[in-house]
Design a protein around this motif. Sequence first.
Motif, PDB file in Angstrom:
ATOM      1  N   ARG A  71      11.574  33.679  28.190  1.00 31.18           N
ATOM      2  CA  ARG A  71      10.617  32.632  27.854  1.00 31.18           C
ATOM      3  C   ARG A  71       9.246  33.067  28.370  1.00 31.18           C
ATOM      4  NH1 ARG A  71      11.864  26.558  29.039  1.00 31.18           N
ATOM      5  NH2 ARG A  71      12.976  26.905  27.092  1.00 31.18           N
TER       6      ARG A  71
ATOM      7  N   THR B 165       9.499  26.815  35.374  1.00 35.75           N
ATOM      8  CA  THR B 165      10.048  27.325  34.121  1.00 35.75           C
ATOM      9  C   THR B 165      11.462  27.851  34.326  1.00 35.75           C
ATOM     10  OG1 THR B 165       7.839  27.898  33.365  1.00 35.75           O
ATOM     11  CG2 THR B 165       9.669  28.939  32.225  1.00 35.75           C
TER      12      THR B 165
ATOM     13  N   ALA C 258      18.022  31.500  21.168  1.00 37.44           N
ATOM     14  CA  ALA C 258      17.150  30.737  22.056  1.00 37.44           C
ATOM     15  C   ALA C 258      17.080  29.269  21.662  1.00 37.44           C
ATOM     16  CB  ALA C 258      15.751  31.339  22.047  1.00 37.44           C
TER      17      ALA C 258
ATOM     18  N   LEU D 129      14.936  26.567  32.637  1.00 38.10           N
ATOM     19  CA  LEU D 129      15.831  27.479  31.909  1.00 38.10           C
ATOM     20  C   LEU D 129      17.258  27.395  32.438  1.00 38.10           C
ATOM     21  CD1 LEU D 129      13.775  30.757  31.424  1.00 38.10           C
ATOM     22  CD2 LEU D 129      14.512  29.155  29.677  1.00 38.10           C
TER      23      LEU D 129
ATOM     24  N   SER E 231       9.545  29.681  20.941  1.00 40.08           N
ATOM     25  CA  SER E 231       8.869  30.843  21.531  1.00 40.08           C
ATOM     26  C   SER E 231       9.801  31.701  22.389  1.00 40.08           C
ATOM     27  CB  SER E 231       7.687  30.385  22.384  1.00 40.08           C
ATOM     28  OG  SER E 231       8.152  29.585  23.455  1.00 40.08           O
ATOM     29  N   ASP E 232      11.023  31.246  22.609  1.00 43.99           N
ATOM     30  CA  ASP E 232      11.980  31.971  23.447  1.00 43.99           C
ATOM     31  C   ASP E 232      12.748  33.008  22.631  1.00 43.99           C
ATOM     32  OD1 ASP E 232      11.143  30.080  25.243  1.00 43.99           O
ATOM     33  OD2 ASP E 232      13.109  29.170  25.545  1.00 43.99           O
TER      34      ASP E 232
ATOM     35  N   TYR F  89      17.725  36.219  28.258  1.00 45.90           N
ATOM     36  CA  TYR F  89      17.035  35.033  27.753  1.00 45.90           C
ATOM     37  C   TYR F  89      15.611  35.139  28.271  1.00 45.90           C
ATOM     38  CZ  TYR F  89      16.323  30.379  25.965  1.00 45.90           C
ATOM     39  OH  TYR F  89      15.881  29.317  25.215  1.00 45.90           O
TER      40      TYR F  89
END
Length: 97
Positions: free
Chosen positions: A67, A78, A52, A82, A56-57, A65
């Motif tokens: 988040r 968001t 990531a 991404l 926090s990902d 992936y």
Amino acid sequence: MAALNQARIITALEKIVTEAREDFIFSFLLAYGTPRATVKRLQMGDKQRNLAQAASDIGVAQKIYFRPLKKGEDPQDTLTSLLALPLKKCSPKFGQV
């Protein structure tokens, strides 16, 4: 990797979504058959497993992936951010916001 059992996945997902969980993504990965050792390494912050971009990902090579959204954050914004990330090393087949 063993074949995925759809009934087991559905049961696990129902349990995950009915409980407020801080470790949602890890339970999600386990439900889809990700090895426990991989999930444990992700939980410990292993940079070889977690590809990531942000702290926090969670990014698992050729899988997902993830988040987490903060309260009041717009999912569309968001997702757009991404999609703009250079995720060549991760190349996820599934994105989750």
